[in-house]
Design an enzyme around this catalytic site. Structure first.
Site, PDB file in Angstrom:
ATOM      1  N   ASP A  71       0.857  -1.172   0.000  1.00  0.00           N
ATOM      2  CA  ASP A  71       0.000   0.000   0.000  1.00  0.00           C
ATOM      3  C   ASP A  71       0.901   1.232   0.000  1.00  0.00           C
ATOM      4  OD1 ASP A  71      -2.221   1.661   0.115  1.00  0.00           O
ATOM      5  OD2 ASP A  71      -3.212   0.494   1.672  1.00  0.00           O
ATOM      6  N   GLU A 112     -10.099   7.347   4.102  1.00  0.00           N
ATOM      7  CA  GLU A 112      -9.274   6.812   5.176  1.00  0.00           C
ATOM      8  C   GLU A 112      -8.566   7.915   5.959  1.00  0.00           C
ATOM      9  OE1 GLU A 112      -5.745   4.799   3.476  1.00  0.00           O
ATOM     10  OE2 GLU A 112      -6.582   5.455   1.579  1.00  0.00           O
TER      11      GLU A 112
END
Length: 851
Positions: free
Chosen positions: A335, A536
């Protein structure tokens, strides 16, 4: 995966802190033996809870032979290039040639030439540029086609005019796996139009604490629902093995984020799942089982940790279980700079992640070339073995070969390339509209208020009434979903537009009034309100209460006028909203429906003849809380007392009359708070722990009277009683930080107006560099204030007090209602101070921000 946000990078994002509870238990966090994959904290059961899986995509001897042939031709440098994935803003076709870059990505809110309104042709031209560079064979280079990944999490959501489907939480309410497959196929086709090969979806998190800002990216709290969807979305995106697998109408799928990103303690983004191995597999692996069986070609490692070990460095899970036990033969991609948070790593050096089983570094910043050079050196020094390098490259090549990238040619030459009519096509919008219809969950429908006769006089009010950006939520053109207008969603429809169109067709009329004022008294008012867009990190919250006095007053005003009130609640998670439900005759949760708001009108209005148009079908994919503090709340809990249970959802056939719900929690939320909250007062107060951090992500809890890590050490001293102070000494050799932090959030929002962080300090030696004091509530949710001037002004060897207004931290992005670390002090220079009585004070005198 986040966007290109510099503020979230390494230095303080490390404060996702492993789990401090686990740190204390293990007397260490991210210890070298644990990061390398040792299983000392894992289940010792003789029978593994991990399944043996068989992928529908079988190994092909011809493919394996081609991989072997290519590996024999590639230099170490070109192999390492395949492991590096830069972001659009920091890579050029020339870089692809020079470094042999194997893949690129665009983060949320990243566009060709930084143009939000870039056309399909612009995306395609850039894809061609990267592809042509990757096929350059100058100077003996071997042509390896590049591939491009994008976060298409609810449609091809970076593209203006694309079909935006409901976010996953809404899809979870439909309980319709076949519809999920259709959505995947539609999304894949729209991606293919722009020449992109790879979608970073589906998200398979099983969210257990709804305070997490990514709850809406989860299909459900129930692993069975997620399991039923994982394989179907993969089949929709990639096609079905043996039929249309990775044809030119499909793209590569990514099962993410492995593993237990939805199980972190406190609903903390990038946090720690402290659960045991049996629960890890039973709850959080469910979606991966069907995704892997359907043949997903990539898996994305999670930012989060399991039992204190960062997933990007967890060999036990990435290699031993995912690849070996479950038989995954595709690639594992990181990620956004996720490797940087592995113990001992930085953004530009992390052999540990590759050795643990990561195959591609997602390296989205301008320093990716340094990471490339360091990785080459680590291979040549055997810190990364040649065998591990070859395995990673083989996995990358396997996916590229299976995707037909060696045969498909340049992106602009492919079947769907440049076909703008596919983007937001009527067929795809019809699928999205069906998903909207089936996702609506009806919590209250007293006196059969719904469905409303379409020929009625209708008022549509609330700040979400005519706001496609709000109803689409995060990951909608921009990363956080902010900064958009209706004009950014051509072809879409707002809630109001859908209701107005249906009413007009039936001989009725709909008036739009955001504030609820009307020209003619309506028969019914639809009030559309709820959460504003977020993604997020910025979406993490401290409690599940929904607060908005303006919207509550609007509901009550309309009710007082004798108007039937229907609330259409936009939200990415269940929220305690009893006072809003009580003020409504009907209350429907529409989640984040995306670009096709007209699907709501299909359900809440009748046909022209007054009969039901579409029944309401949605069932709660998450339990609805009976108090703001009721998180985690999951079906099957021992003390399960929700307001509305998992799977609840009225239909129009139900005659249920919802009683007045308890509003006590709203009153308790405004209760008095103590004048002072001690953080360190003779000892470190619960729930906090003192932790030392160094400049390469190592961390050490201080559970005794002293400790040391890198450039900082701590010891105890006496002020009034034995060991009631802590002496901090920084030696100036590198950046270091001392933190009072916790995995549990603290709500200091009641202290915001006149409150301050206050601490007593004795300067033993004046600092020779900047010193900052910070607060932390998660990645991209942190603030630092320089205190070097105050420390230099303080008399050496004498005690004084430093106060920093909490408002100063709030102005630097700290969310005061969800603080994880109320005090952290950092310096890269020499510093010697003693601390006493660190606290939050409700009424304190503090300098104005910037003074």
């Amino acid at each position: 995966m986040p966007t290109n946000d510099k503020a979230a990078v390494y230095r303080l994002a490390v404060l996702t802190l492993c789990s401090l509870a686990v740190v204390i238990a293990l007397a260490g966090c991210g210890k070298k033996n644990t990061e390398s994959g040792a299983t000392e904290t894992l289940s010792t059961a003789t029978e593994s809870p991990w399944p043996k899986l068989e992928s529908a995509v079988k190994k092909d001897p011809a493919v394996e032979a081609k991989i072997t042939e290519l590996l024999g031709k590639l230099s170490v440098e070109q192999k390492v290039g395949q492991l590096i994935q830069p972001e659009l803003r920091h890579v050029t076709p020339a870089d692809v040639i020079e470094y042999g870059v194997g893949s690129v990505l665009n983060g949320g809110g990243s566009f060709p030439a930084e143009n939000k309104h870039a056309k399909v042709e612009d995306w395609l031209a850039l894809a061609d540029g990267f592809y042509n560079a990757s096929m350059n064979t100058d100077n003996g280079r071997v042509a390896i086609p590049i591939f491009w990944g994008t976060d298409a999490v609810h449609g091809h959501n970076n593209i203006i005019g694309a079909t935006l489907f409901p976010h996953n939480i809404g899809l979870g309410a439909t309980r319709n796996p076949e519809l999920i497959k259709q959505i995947g196929a539609a999304t894949a086709a729209e991606i293919a139009v722009t020449g992109i090969d790879w979608s970073f979806a589906p998200t398979l998190a099983v969210v257990r604490d709804d305070r997490w800002g990514r709850t809406y990216e989860s299909y459900s709290e129930d692993p069975a629902v997620v399991k039923s969807y994982g394989g179907k979305m993969v089949e929709g995106l990639q096609g079905v093995a043996g039929k249309d697998f990775l044809s030119e109408q499909h793209v590569i799928a990514t099962a993410k984020h492995f593993l237990a990103d939805g199980g972190t303690q406190g609903g903390q983004d990038r946090g720690d799942a402290t659960i045991d191995e049996a629960e890890l597999v039973k709850i959080h692996n469910a979606g991966y089982e069907t995704a892997l069986a359907a043949g997903t070609q990539t898996v994305m490692a999670s930012f989060s940790s399991w039992q204190g070990v960062k997933m990007h460095g967890n060999k036990y899970l990435l290699t031993d279980q995912l690849k070996n036990q479950m038989g995954f033969d595709g690639l594992v991609v990181g990620d956004w700079n996720g490797h940087a948070f592995v113990s001992g790593c930085t953004p530009v050096s992390c052999a540990q992640a590759i050795n643990a089983g990561l195959d591609i570094f997602m390296a989205p910043e301008g320093n990716w070339k340094e990471l490339y050079h360091n990785t080459v050196a680590q291979v040549k020094s055997d810190e990364i073995s040649q065998a591990r390098l070859d395995d990673a490259v083989a996995r990358i090549l396997r996916v590229k070969i299976r995707a037909g990238l060696f045969e498909k040619g340049a992106p602009s030459m492919r079947e769907l390339a440049g076909k703008r009519e596919i983007i937001g096509s009527a067929e795809h919008r019809a699928v999205a509209r069906q998903a909207v219809r089936e996702s609506i969950v009806l919590l209250k429908n007293n006196s059969q208020t719904l469905p409303v006769k379409a020929n009625s006089k209708i008022l549509v009010a609330g700040d979400g009434a005519d706001n496609i950006g709000k109803q689409s939520g995060g990951w909608s053109i921009t990363w956080q979903g902010t900064g958009n207008t209706n004009a950014d969603f051509p072809g879409g429809s707002s809630i109001y537009q859908g209701i107005a169109g249906a009413a007009k067709a039936a001989g009725g009329a709909a008036e739009l009034s955001v504030d609820g004022n009307y020209k003619t008294k309506p028969d019914v008012a639809f009030v559309v309100f709820g959460e504003d867009p977020y993604a997020e990190m910025q979406g993490d919250i401290g409690s599940l209460i929904y607060k908005n006095e303006t919207n509550l007053a609007l509901l009550k005003k309309l009710k007082a006028d004798g108007i039937k009130v229907v609330s259409l609640f936009i939200t990415g998670r269940p929220l305690w909203a009893n006072n809003f439900i009580n003020a409504s005759d009907a209350f429907a949760v529409i989640w984040l429906p995306g670009s096709e708001g007209a699907g709501v009108a299909d359900v809440v209005l009748t046909k022209a003849d007054g009969s039901v148009n579409y029944d309401v079908k949605g069932k709660l994919p998450f339990s609805w809380p009976s108090s703001p503090a009721q998180s985690p709340l999951n079906v099957g809990d021992a003390d399960y007392k929700p307001q509305f249970a998992f799977d609840f959802g009225l239909t129009y056939a139900d005659k249920t009359e919802t009683p007045v719900l308890d509003e006590t929690a709203a009153q308790l939320a405004a209760a008095q708070v103590p004048d002072t909250v001690p953080v360190f007062n003779q000892r470190v107060m619960n729930p906090w722990t003192l932790v030392l951090l160094d400049h390469v992500n190592n961390m050490a809890p201080v559970t005794t009277s002293s400790g040391e890590l890198g450039a900082v050490k701590v010891s105890s001293q006496d002020k009034h009683v034995q060991e009631d102070t802590r002496r901090l000494q920084f030696n100036g050799s590198a950046k270091a930080t001392a933190v009072f932090g916790s995995t549990l959030r603290s709500d200091f929002s009641s202290y915001a107006e006149k409150g301050a962080l206050v601490f007593d300090v004795k300067v033993n030696a004046k600092p020779d560099a900047d010193v900052t004091v910070g607060m932390y509530c998660g990645s991209d949710c942190q603030g630092e204030i320089s205190v070097a001037e105050q420390l230099n002004a303080a008399p050496v060897g004498e005690w004084s007090s430093v106060s920093i207004a909490l408002d100063c931290f709030a102005k630097k992005r700290v969310k005061l209602d969800m603080v994880l670390a109320p005090f952290m002090i950092s310096s890269a220079g020499n510093l010697d101070i003693s601390l006493y009585n660190v606290r939050i004070e409700k009424n304190a005198t503090a300098p104005a921000c910037g003074e």
